[in-house]
Design an enzyme around this catalytic site. Structure first.
Site, mmCIF file in Angstrom:
data_model
loop_
_atom_site.group_PDB
_atom_site.id
_atom_site.type_symbol
_atom_site.label_atom_id
_atom_site.label_comp_id
_atom_site.label_asym_id
_atom_site.label_seq_id
_atom_site.Cartn_x
_atom_site.Cartn_y
_atom_site.Cartn_z
ATOM 1 N N THR A 43 41.637 72.905 32.768
ATOM 2 C CA THR A 43 42.003 73.540 31.509
ATOM 3 C C THR A 43 42.224 75.040 31.707
ATOM 4 O O THR A 43 43.322 75.556 31.465
ATOM 5 C CB THR A 43 40.889 73.296 30.472
ATOM 6 O OG1 THR A 43 40.480 71.926 30.550
ATOM 7 C CG2 THR A 43 41.358 73.614 29.067
ATOM 8 N N ALA A 44 41.203 75.732 32.152
ATOM 9 C CA ALA A 44 41.290 77.189 32.246
ATOM 10 C C ALA A 44 42.134 77.629 33.445
ATOM 11 O O ALA A 44 42.930 78.573 33.349
ATOM 12 C CB ALA A 44 39.885 77.793 32.341
ATOM 13 N N TRP A 100 35.295 62.657 37.435
ATOM 14 C CA TRP A 100 34.313 62.808 38.518
ATOM 15 C C TRP A 100 33.165 61.816 38.361
ATOM 16 O O TRP A 100 32.454 61.551 39.329
ATOM 17 C CB TRP A 100 33.744 64.225 38.535
ATOM 18 C CG TRP A 100 34.696 65.277 39.016
ATOM 19 C CD1 TRP A 100 35.572 65.993 38.258
ATOM 20 C CD2 TRP A 100 34.862 65.751 40.364
ATOM 21 N NE1 TRP A 100 36.269 66.876 39.045
ATOM 22 C CE2 TRP A 100 35.851 66.758 40.341
ATOM 23 C CE3 TRP A 100 34.264 65.433 41.592
ATOM 24 C CZ2 TRP A 100 36.263 67.443 41.491
ATOM 25 C CZ3 TRP A 100 34.673 66.124 42.730
ATOM 26 C CH2 TRP A 100 35.663 67.105 42.670
ATOM 27 N N ASN A 130 39.852 64.420 27.441
ATOM 28 C CA ASN A 130 38.940 64.646 26.307
ATOM 29 C C ASN A 130 39.391 63.905 25.054
ATOM 30 O O ASN A 130 40.413 63.219 25.049
ATOM 31 C CB ASN A 130 38.714 66.147 26.074
ATOM 32 C CG ASN A 130 39.929 66.857 25.522
ATOM 33 O OD1 ASN A 130 40.833 66.247 24.959
ATOM 34 N ND2 ASN A 130 39.961 68.164 25.693
ATOM 35 N N VAL A 275 37.714 72.330 47.237
ATOM 36 C CA VAL A 275 37.222 73.562 47.869
ATOM 37 C C VAL A 275 35.731 73.396 48.124
ATOM 38 O O VAL A 275 34.968 73.040 47.213
ATOM 39 C CB VAL A 275 37.490 74.784 46.970
ATOM 40 C CG1 VAL A 275 36.935 76.048 47.610
ATOM 41 C CG2 VAL A 275 38.985 74.932 46.698
ATOM 42 N N HIS A 553 30.187 68.747 26.471
ATOM 43 C CA HIS A 553 30.522 70.152 26.279
ATOM 44 C C HIS A 553 29.558 71.068 27.038
ATOM 45 O O HIS A 553 29.039 72.025 26.458
ATOM 46 C CB HIS A 553 30.490 70.517 24.793
ATOM 47 C CG HIS A 553 31.395 69.700 23.928
ATOM 48 N ND1 HIS A 553 31.186 69.526 22.581
ATOM 49 C CD2 HIS A 553 32.536 69.026 24.215
ATOM 50 C CE1 HIS A 553 32.148 68.767 22.063
ATOM 51 N NE2 HIS A 553 32.979 68.441 23.045
ATOM 52 N N ALA A 586 34.466 77.154 31.290
ATOM 53 C CA ALA A 586 33.474 77.007 30.219
ATOM 54 C C ALA A 586 32.092 77.528 30.612
ATOM 55 O O ALA A 586 31.252 77.761 29.741
ATOM 56 C CB ALA A 586 33.379 75.539 29.806
HETATM 57 C C1 LIG Z 1 35.152 63.001 27.843
HETATM 58 C C2 LIG Z 1 35.312 64.376 27.258
HETATM 59 C C3 LIG Z 1 35.624 64.525 25.911
HETATM 60 C C4 LIG Z 1 35.783 65.799 25.356
HETATM 61 N N1 LIG Z 1 36.236 65.912 24.076
HETATM 62 C C5 LIG Z 1 36.602 67.119 23.590
HETATM 63 C C6 LIG Z 1 37.275 67.245 22.349
HETATM 64 O O1 LIG Z 1 37.603 66.263 21.687
HETATM 65 N N2 LIG Z 1 37.584 68.484 21.912
HETATM 66 C C7 LIG Z 1 37.246 69.600 22.618
HETATM 67 O O2 LIG Z 1 37.501 70.699 22.134
HETATM 68 N N3 LIG Z 1 36.630 69.514 23.813
HETATM 69 C C8 LIG Z 1 36.337 68.295 24.332
HETATM 70 N N4 LIG Z 1 35.784 68.202 25.578
HETATM 71 C C9 LIG Z 1 35.441 69.424 26.306
HETATM 72 C C10 LIG Z 1 36.623 70.151 26.953
HETATM 73 O O3 LIG Z 1 37.659 69.268 27.280
HETATM 74 C C11 LIG Z 1 36.109 70.861 28.216
HETATM 75 O O4 LIG Z 1 34.995 71.637 27.895
HETATM 76 C C12 LIG Z 1 37.145 71.783 28.846
HETATM 77 O O5 LIG Z 1 38.343 71.083 29.062
HETATM 78 C C13 LIG Z 1 36.606 72.364 30.147
HETATM 79 O O6 LIG Z 1 37.572 73.205 30.754
HETATM 80 P P1 LIG Z 1 37.271 73.922 32.164
HETATM 81 O O7 LIG Z 1 38.486 74.655 32.502
HETATM 82 O O8 LIG Z 1 35.988 74.668 32.054
HETATM 83 O O9 LIG Z 1 36.991 72.741 33.186
HETATM 84 P P2 LIG Z 1 37.919 71.488 33.569
HETATM 85 O O10 LIG Z 1 39.025 71.334 32.603
HETATM 86 O O11 LIG Z 1 37.007 70.341 33.755
HETATM 87 O O12 LIG Z 1 38.586 71.903 34.951
HETATM 88 C C14 LIG Z 1 37.944 71.969 36.182
HETATM 89 C C15 LIG Z 1 38.925 71.504 37.255
HETATM 90 O O13 LIG Z 1 38.462 71.892 38.525
HETATM 91 C C16 LIG Z 1 38.631 70.821 39.430
HETATM 92 N N5 LIG Z 1 37.636 71.031 40.487
HETATM 93 C C17 LIG Z 1 36.302 71.023 40.352
HETATM 94 N N6 LIG Z 1 35.719 71.342 41.509
HETATM 95 C C18 LIG Z 1 36.705 71.566 42.395
HETATM 96 C C19 LIG Z 1 36.718 71.949 43.768
HETATM 97 N N7 LIG Z 1 35.582 72.190 44.431
HETATM 98 N N8 LIG Z 1 37.919 72.072 44.390
HETATM 99 C C20 LIG Z 1 39.072 71.855 43.709
HETATM 100 N N9 LIG Z 1 39.108 71.496 42.403
HETATM 101 C C21 LIG Z 1 37.929 71.359 41.762
HETATM 102 C C22 LIG Z 1 38.412 69.592 38.592
HETATM 103 O O14 LIG Z 1 38.934 68.433 39.194
HETATM 104 C C23 LIG Z 1 39.085 69.990 37.288
HETATM 105 O O15 LIG Z 1 40.455 69.656 37.291
HETATM 106 C C24 LIG Z 1 35.584 66.942 26.160
HETATM 107 C C25 LIG Z 1 35.266 66.799 27.513
HETATM 108 C C26 LIG Z 1 35.158 65.531 28.071
HETATM 109 C C27 LIG Z 1 34.855 65.417 29.542
#
Ligand SMILES: Cc1cc2nc3c(=O)[nH]c(=O)nc-3n(C[C@H](O)[C@H](O)[C@H](O)COP(=O)(O)OP(=O)(O)OC[C@H]3O[C@@H](n4cnc5c(N)ncnc54)[C@H](O)[C@@H]3O)c2cc1C
Ligand SMILES: *[C@@H]1O[C@H](CO)[C@@H](O)[C@H](O)[C@H]1NC(C)=O
Ligand SMILES: *[C@@H]1O[C@H](CO)[C@@H](O)[C@H](O)[C@H]1NC(C)=O
Ligand SMILES: *[C@@H]1O[C@H](CO)[C@@H](O)[C@H](O)[C@H]1NC(C)=O
Ligand SMILES: *[C@@H]1O[C@H](CO)[C@@H](O)[C@H](O)[C@H]1NC(C)=O
Length: 620
Positions: A43-44, A100, A130, A275, A553, A586
């Site tokens: 996402t981010a 995961w 999500n 990584v 979350h 997050a």
């Molecule tokens: C099942 C579920 C339902 C949800 N429902 C909602 C909802 O309805 N509404 C809402 O607002 N939020 C919801 N959320 C929460 C929201 O989607 C997440 O909090 C948000 O997307 C997190 O974003 P992020 O960028 O922090 O992490 P992520 O989007 O998880 O991104 C992390 C990325 O890093 C990659 N990665 C991790 N480690 C490594 C590594 N060592 N090397 C290379 N790549 C790596 C992962 O594969 C992933 O693609 C939900 C989450 C889930 C899991």
């Protein structure tokens, strides 16, 4: 099969030859020199990469462990995530090709059970799997980020508002059908953006439940809210969704921030590569990730702390235990995990009600809905959860009962040996709780069975769920081994404080009265799981403690707060003590918010991208 390689000297990688297409070949990727490396195409991470590469002179490499799956119907048809039993067979959530599939440690507050912990493992990250709910927190919640943790005005609600808008290509709600009425004078359009990458829309289909449920809740004193997006999110509103208004498909970081920019020469994505270490050089200038201007960690609140620890950044006692050379003692890494506990109960509906269940038992209806989705992007296949009503505790149980629970909570907190971060957080949280303006629970109406209990044939249900939005429990995520591909140890410690179970009990009892009241009551046969025999607080508490889940979350594990308070990043999102590593995901939330968090994660990333651009004088 795994193989390892070094990259631009800054990162060590492990390749999974079982993952699907690698967008850039690993050797090509390793040969290139990048200005910025982004760890995690989620996402981010994809927001940051897309914004930095708006300047064609800036080169960005993204490393993502999962695969790139453009146009995948399992991701894009909203129903694959929203329906708890997907009639099309393959699940999305819990499917190892997308998730995961972590698991928590046994939770003492949940009668010792371990919870499944879903995290997206695919380009787009968790935004690809999500539940699609698109909500914004309350003004006071972001203002605390700014004031209580000293992060400054850019992290206030007013500071973040332009970034909320920058994400969105928002379409106004239709006049009907809707959960609650639309009041054009409420200024909803003014809270939203229309020129951003991510299409946002509202449901165009109603099950039998949302209108009468909202009306019954309003009759019980929970207000209607015509504009939840300018800082006051209390009550029933039409909940937005990350779905395209005419195609009906999920919009997420993958198809909205990456795919449209995939052709940029200065943006290179490597998939199927995990990584395993950030390589640091220590000199008189400080500790630097080698070979690039900056490394941006966007692996999410579960994997970013793990990667820091594997790289020697974290609590030195913990690192020594696993014989990892200490690069930097930063004890806040992996601490302060806050998550939203999620509990529900289901009710059986009278014959004739239309819910998600009907897709499972009525083949004619399912074919009609599929046809409607294929031809117009409308209907139940593109429908998402329509009621997520953030409410105060006072509005559910009154001021006297609330004050009693606050008394018990205060006693519990006084028994905890609080960290400096907890002291600040608890003081702020208690003030919000007592003031009674900021929601403490989010009431989510889920018109389906198969969530709390297995649905009987030919029967429709409504599951009334409650998300506890301001937990006092603090958990952690840490390595449990020096083996980089091992899963981290995740302990959210849900419901570790009696108050947290008590308010879920009160909210469940409220839901039961709600579903018996009109106009929704006339559709409802009665409570199903638990049965109507569960009445006393003690009986309810036992049910709650054995049926609570995480709603996925997790936040706070690399908190943006002063270092002396236990913070990991500063208001520039730079990791304390490192010269050129930022965290944009997050994990940086210092305190959680009253709604699902994806919109706020995108906003953190949009602001984070601007902070990076400002540091390096990047114009575009
Ligand atoms: C099942 C579920 C339902 C949800 N429902 C909602 C909802 O309805 N509404 C809402 O607002 N939020 C919801 N959320 C929460 C929201 O989607 C997440 O909090 C948000 O997307 C997190 O974003 P992020 O960028 O922090 O992490 P992520 O989007 O998880 O991104 C992390 C990325 O890093 C990659 N990665 C991790 N480690 C490594 C590594 N060592 N090397 C290379 N790549 C790596 C992962 O594969 C992933 O693609 C939900 C989450 C889930 C899991
Ligand atoms: C709690 O767990 C124990 C041990 O696994 C089990 O025997 C008991 O039935 C559980 N309690 C409830 C209420 O489910
Ligand atoms: C099945 O769906 C069709 C089409 O919507 C509807 O006409 C019919 O009444 C439904 N049958 C049952 C048993 O619900
Ligand atoms: C809708 O489209 C899907 C995917 O293309 C296809 O499998 C299905 O048969 C179509 N259904 C109808 C009713 O058109
Ligand atoms: C469900 O309904 C269908 C059609 O209305 C019927 O043929 C079937 O026997 C029913 N199933 C059960 C288990 O009652």
């Amino acid at each position: 099969m795994k193989s390892a390689a070094a990259l631009s000297a800054a990162l060590l990688l492990s390749f999974s030859t079982t993952a699907a297409a690698v967008e850039a070949s690993a050797s090509d990727f390793a040969r290139q020199k990048f200005d910025f490396l982004v760890v995690g195409g989620g996402t981010a991470g994809l927001v940051v990469a897309a914004r930095l590469t708006e300047d064609p002179k800036i080169t960005v490499g993204i490393i993502e462990a999962g695969a790139y799956r453009p146009g995948d119907p399992l991701i894009e048809v909203p129903q694959s995530a929203v329906a708890p039993s997907n009639p099309n067979g393959k699940p999305l959530i819990g499917n190892p090709d997308y998730d995961w599939k972590f698991e928590s440690t046994p939770q003492p507050g949940l009668n010792g059970t371990s919870l499944p912990y879903s995290r997206g493992k695919v380009v787009g990250g968790s935004s690809a799997i999500n539940f699609i709910v698109w909500q914004r927190g309350a003004k006071q919640e972001y203002d605390l980020w700014s004031t209580a943790f000293g992060n400054g005005p850019r992290w206030s609600f007013a500071g973040l508002l332009p970034y909320f808008k920058k994400i969105e290509a928002w379409t106004a709600p239709p006049k009907s059908p809707l959960t609650v009425a639309v009041d054009p004078s409420a200024g909803l359009a003014g809270a939203h953006g229309t020129k951003g990458p991510l299409a946002i829309s509202y449901n165009n289909f109603q099950t039998s439940i949302e209108q009468p449920a909202a009306q019954a809740g309003i009759n019980m004193g929970l207000k209607e809210n015509f504009n939840p997006d300018l800082g006051d999110n209390f009550g029933f509103s039409n909940v937005a969704r990350s779905v395209h208004p005419t195609k009906g498909i999920r919009t997420y970081a993958g198809n909205s921030y990456y795919t449209p920019n995939a052709q940029r020469k200065n943006l290179v994505l490597l998939t199927g590569a995990e990584v395993t270490q950030v390589v640091f050089a220590t000199s008189r200038k400080g500790i630097t990730a080698t070979g690039v201007k900056e490394v941006i960690l966007s692996a999410g609140s579960i994997k970013t702390p793990q990667l820091l620890e594997l790289s020697g950044v974290g609590n030195k006692q913990l690192l020594s235990k696993y014989k990892i050379p200490v690069v930097l003692n930063l004890p806040g890494v992996g601490e302060n995990l806050q998550d939203h506990a999620f509990a529900g109960q289901d009710f059986r509906l009278k014959p004739g009600a239309v819910t998600l269940d009907n897709l499972n038992f009525n083949a004619t209806f399912k074919a009609q809905q599929q046809e409607l989705f294929n031809s117009s992007g409308k209907g139940l296949l593109s429908w998402t959860i329509p009621i997520a009503a953030p409410v105060t505790l006072q509005s559910l149980i009154g001021t006297t009962e609330t004050n009693k629970l606050v008394g018990s909570l205060t006693q519990s907190l006084n028994k905890i040996k609080q960290t400096p971060l907890q002291k600040v957080q608890y003081k702020a949280q208690l003030a919000l709780l007592k003031a009674g303006e900021v929601p403490q629970l989010n009431l989510i109406v889920y018109p389906t069975g198969n969530f709390v209990s297995a649905a009987a044939p030919n029967t429709s249900y409504v599951t009334m769920t409650i998300m506890e939005v301001h937990p006092y429990s603090r958990g952690s995520v840490h390595i449990g081994s020096a083996q980089p591909l091992a899963a981290p140890i995740i302990n959210p410690d849900l419901l570790s404080i009696p108050y947290e179970a008590q308010i879920l009990v009160k909210a469940q009892q409220f839901s039961e009265r709600w579903m018996a009241s009109q106009p929704v009551g006339k559709l409802v046969v009665g409570p199903n799981a638990p049965s109507a025999a569960v009445i006393s607080d003690a009986e309810w508490e036992s049910f709650v403690r054995t049926h609570t889940q995480t709603i996925n979350h997790p936040i706070g594990t690399t908190a943006m707060a002063p270092r002396a308070m236990g913070g990991v990043v500063d208001p520039q999102l730079k990791v304390y003590g490192l010269q050129n590593v930022r965290i944009v995901d997050a994990g940086i939330f210092p305190l959680t918010i009253s709604v699902p968090i994806q919109q706020t994660v995108y906003a953190v990333a949009e602001l984070g991208a601007d902070l990076i651009k400002e540091t390096w004088g990047i114009k575009a």
